[in-house]
Scaffold this active site. Structure first.
Site, PDB file in Angstrom:
ATOM      1  N   CYS A 115       0.819  -1.228   0.000  1.00  0.00           N
ATOM      2  CA  CYS A 115       0.000   0.000   0.000  1.00  0.00           C
ATOM      3  C   CYS A 115       0.847   1.271   0.000  1.00  0.00           C
ATOM      4  O   CYS A 115       0.338   2.351  -0.300  1.00  0.00           O
ATOM      5  CB  CYS A 115      -0.942  -0.003   1.189  1.00  0.00           C
ATOM      6  SG  CYS A 115      -2.043  -1.425   1.188  1.00  0.00           S
ATOM      7  N   HIS A 251      -3.600   7.111   3.280  1.00  0.00           N
ATOM      8  CA  HIS A 251      -3.952   5.821   2.681  1.00  0.00           C
ATOM      9  C   HIS A 251      -5.304   5.412   3.251  1.00  0.00           C
ATOM     10  O   HIS A 251      -5.546   5.533   4.456  1.00  0.00           O
ATOM     11  CB  HIS A 251      -2.877   4.792   3.039  1.00  0.00           C
ATOM     12  CG  HIS A 251      -3.254   3.402   2.634  1.00  0.00           C
ATOM     13  ND1 HIS A 251      -3.770   3.112   1.394  1.00  0.00           N
ATOM     14  CD2 HIS A 251      -3.210   2.219   3.312  1.00  0.00           C
ATOM     15  CE1 HIS A 251      -4.023   1.816   1.314  1.00  0.00           C
ATOM     16  NE2 HIS A 251      -3.698   1.259   2.464  1.00  0.00           N
ATOM     17  N   ASN A 281     -10.083  -0.229   0.377  1.00  0.00           N
ATOM     18  CA  ASN A 281      -8.631  -0.077   0.395  1.00  0.00           C
ATOM     19  C   ASN A 281      -8.088  -0.522  -0.964  1.00  0.00           C
ATOM     20  O   ASN A 281      -8.095  -1.708  -1.289  1.00  0.00           O
ATOM     21  CB  ASN A 281      -8.063  -0.943   1.530  1.00  0.00           C
ATOM     22  CG  ASN A 281      -6.542  -0.889   1.602  1.00  0.00           C
ATOM     23  OD1 ASN A 281      -5.872  -0.435   0.681  1.00  0.00           O
ATOM     24  ND2 ASN A 281      -5.999  -1.371   2.708  1.00  0.00           N
TER      25      ASN A 281
HETATM   26  N1  COA Z   1     -17.966  -9.615   9.332  1.00  0.00           N
HETATM   27  C1  COA Z   1     -18.360 -10.009  10.548  1.00  0.00           C
HETATM   28  N2  COA Z   1     -17.507 -10.410  11.506  1.00  0.00           N
HETATM   29  C2  COA Z   1     -16.214 -10.427  11.201  1.00  0.00           C
HETATM   30  C3  COA Z   1     -15.728 -10.030   9.947  1.00  0.00           C
HETATM   31  C4  COA Z   1     -16.658  -9.623   8.990  1.00  0.00           C
HETATM   32  N3  COA Z   1     -16.305  -9.215   7.756  1.00  0.00           N
HETATM   33  N4  COA Z   1     -14.377 -10.143   9.934  1.00  0.00           N
HETATM   34  C5  COA Z   1     -14.028 -10.590  11.147  1.00  0.00           C
HETATM   35  N5  COA Z   1     -15.132 -10.760  11.919  1.00  0.00           N
HETATM   36  C6  COA Z   1     -15.226 -11.232  13.292  1.00  0.00           C
HETATM   37  C7  COA Z   1     -14.028 -12.030  13.724  1.00  0.00           C
HETATM   38  O1  COA Z   1     -14.152 -13.367  13.308  1.00  0.00           O
HETATM   39  C8  COA Z   1     -14.068 -11.859  15.215  1.00  0.00           C
HETATM   40  O2  COA Z   1     -15.022 -12.757  15.734  1.00  0.00           O
HETATM   41  P1  COA Z   1     -14.774 -13.480  17.150  1.00  0.00           P
HETATM   42  O3  COA Z   1     -14.695 -12.352  18.163  1.00  0.00           O
HETATM   43  O4  COA Z   1     -15.976 -14.341  17.268  1.00  0.00           O
HETATM   44  O5  COA Z   1     -13.489 -14.212  16.987  1.00  0.00           O
HETATM   45  C9  COA Z   1     -14.615 -10.452  15.422  1.00  0.00           C
HETATM   46  O6  COA Z   1     -15.230 -10.098  14.166  1.00  0.00           O
HETATM   47  C10 COA Z   1     -13.562  -9.430  15.768  1.00  0.00           C
HETATM   48  O7  COA Z   1     -12.447  -9.608  14.890  1.00  0.00           O
HETATM   49  P2  COA Z   1     -11.230  -8.657  14.913  1.00  0.00           P
HETATM   50  O8  COA Z   1     -10.290  -9.059  13.805  1.00  0.00           O
HETATM   51  O9  COA Z   1     -10.683  -8.555  16.303  1.00  0.00           O
HETATM   52  O10 COA Z   1     -11.949  -7.272  14.538  1.00  0.00           O
HETATM   53  P3  COA Z   1     -11.358  -5.823  14.491  1.00  0.00           P
HETATM   54  O11 COA Z   1     -12.152  -4.928  15.336  1.00  0.00           O
HETATM   55  O12 COA Z   1      -9.877  -5.813  14.679  1.00  0.00           O
HETATM   56  O13 COA Z   1     -11.661  -5.409  12.992  1.00  0.00           O
HETATM   57  C11 COA Z   1     -10.483  -5.189  10.935  1.00  0.00           C
HETATM   58  C12 COA Z   1     -11.101  -6.149  11.934  1.00  0.00           C
HETATM   59  C13 COA Z   1      -9.846  -6.009   9.835  1.00  0.00           C
HETATM   60  C14 COA Z   1     -11.593  -4.334  10.357  1.00  0.00           C
HETATM   61  C15 COA Z   1      -9.449  -4.287  11.651  1.00  0.00           C
HETATM   62  O14 COA Z   1      -8.615  -5.078  12.457  1.00  0.00           O
HETATM   63  C16 COA Z   1      -8.602  -3.537  10.696  1.00  0.00           C
HETATM   64  O15 COA Z   1      -9.097  -2.732   9.919  1.00  0.00           O
HETATM   65  N6  COA Z   1      -7.275  -3.723  10.759  1.00  0.00           N
HETATM   66  C17 COA Z   1      -6.360  -3.053   9.896  1.00  0.00           C
HETATM   67  C18 COA Z   1      -6.367  -3.755   8.579  1.00  0.00           C
HETATM   68  C19 COA Z   1      -5.752  -2.950   7.519  1.00  0.00           C
HETATM   69  O16 COA Z   1      -5.863  -1.751   7.504  1.00  0.00           O
HETATM   70  N7  COA Z   1      -5.099  -3.635   6.582  1.00  0.00           N
HETATM   71  C20 COA Z   1      -4.513  -3.049   5.470  1.00  0.00           C
HETATM   72  C21 COA Z   1      -3.283  -2.334   5.855  1.00  0.00           C
HETATM   73  S1  COA Z   1      -2.691  -1.535   4.460  1.00  0.00           S
END
Ligand code: COA
Length: 324
Positions: A115, A251, A281
């Site tokens: 990214c 970003h 993204n």
């Molecule tokens: N829909 C519903 N539930 C989902 C899901 C979706 N699309 N994706 C994950 N979950 C669930 C998980 O399975 C987890 O369930 P559990 O508690 O039963 O295990 C729960 O939601 C929480 O997951 P978690 O990964 O802790 O959520 P989060 O609050 O961290 O949000 C992201 C997930 C990916 C949105 C967040 O971590 C994020 O944006 N991270 C940065 C990613 C990023 O920017 N990447 C690119 C970098 S360039």
């Protein structure tokens, strides 16, 4: 005489027509529109048509940037494309764009920094133009990340989209690109990755699919820390106070990450350019596309102080301070 600075002469972008909404995703995987919006800020993303490649998107963004700069393709003497989803291993996407623009001979290459690819590419092109090594550089961020997303993996498929953004740099005696700051830390290689490539190919016993894998929660924390530190570094390197930035063009990975970076800069959210809701993204394409949106709708004006920043797999991250 050497020009001292490069400046942005024109910007452009291209988004594929096909749209994948949160409601569409609700039909495909176990998720909800509410979950995606509240955790990421994303409502829809654009997906390249089956016969569209990264070079197709890059070419269209590049042509717009050339038009905006009032230049013909022949004026371009340097091409660099930030992308992690190139059409082919080689020729690189820069060469493919060069051929489509009908120009020959100038350097054309790709930068693979996930990214952060556009910020890395901009930093390199800036050094060439500012030191007289090139006159008009085409700098592109273009991706078809949908080609490496597993649409059964709800942790990743809700996030990524396709698109391309481009700028043309020209020499300038006045400030344009003021400073670029690049960082990476390969120790985080296991938090966000695609497991296979050319030299490391998938074997029958490999259990991981050929898709993007992400430990989102851990990525989130490092992204926030790294971006806070790069904006601090950028301000300090230029003796600037927090209030000196007119526009933050981040970003577009996650609304909460963007809000925390804006807070660090003491910037209200109406001074932050957001395209995330409608584009998801788009990796290396997100910063140049957001810049183009804000230039074309009149928010970013000539003379404004603009801070671009990005963070991505590797991890890589970086910033560019720009007097537009
Ligand atoms: N829909 C519903 N539930 C989902 C899901 C979706 N699309 N994706 C994950 N979950 C669930 C998980 O399975 C987890 O369930 P559990 O508690 O039963 O295990 C729960 O939601 C929480 O997951 P978690 O990964 O802790 O959520 P989060 O609050 O961290 O949000 C992201 C997930 C990916 C949105 C967040 O971590 C994020 O944006 N991270 C940065 C990613 C990023 O920017 N990447 C690119 C970098 S360039």
């Amino acid at each position: 005489m050497k020009p001292m600075y490069s400046r942005i002469a024109g910007t452009g972008r291209y988004l594929p027509e096909r749209v994948l909404t949160n409601q569409d995703l609700e039909q495909m995987i176990d998720t909800t529109d509410e979950w995606i919006r509240s955790r990421t800020g994303i409502e829809r993303r654009h997906i390249a048509a089956d016969d569209q490649t990264t070079a197709d998107l890059a070419e269209l963004a590049a042509r717009q940037a050339l038009d905006a700069a009032g230049l013909e393709p022949e004026a371009i003497d340097f091409i660099v494309v930030g992308t992690t989803s190139p059409d082919t291993v080689f020729p690189n996407v820069g060469c493919l764009v060069q051929e489509r623009l009908g120009i020959r001979g100038c350097p054309a290459f790709g930068i693979e920094a996930a990214c952060s690819g556009f910020i890395y590419a901009l930093s390199i092109a800036d050094r060439f133009v500012a030191t007289g090594g090139a006159q008009h550089a085409l700098v592109i961020g273009a991706e078809t990340l949908s080609r490496m997303v597993d649409y059964k993996d709800r942790a990743t498929c809700v996030i990524f989209g396709d698109g391309a953004g481009a700028v043309v740099l020209e020499p300038s005696a006045e400030q344009g690109i003021i400073s670029c700051h690049l960082r990476a830390d390969g120790h985080y290689k296991d938090l966000l990755y695609h497991p296979y490539g050319v030299s490391k190919q998938r074997k029958p016993e490999d259990t991981e699919g050929p898709y993007i894998h992400m430990r989102g929660n851990e990525v989130f924390k490092v992204a926030v820390r790294s971006l806070e530190s790069i904006v601090d570094e950028t301000l300090a390197a230029n003796d600037l106070e927090k209030g000196s930035i007119d526009w933050l063009i981040p970003h577009q990975a996650n609304l909460r990450i963007i809000q925390l970076t804006a807070k660090r800069l003491g910037m209200p959210m109406d001074k932050v350019v957001l395209t995330l809701k409608d584009q998801g993204n788009t990796s290396a394409a997100s910063v140049p596309m957001a810049l183009d949106v804000a230039v074309r709708d009149g928010r970013v004006q000539r003379g404004d102080m603009v801070l671009l920043e990005a963070f991505g797999g590797g991890f890589t991250w970086g910033s560019a301070l720009v007097r537009y």
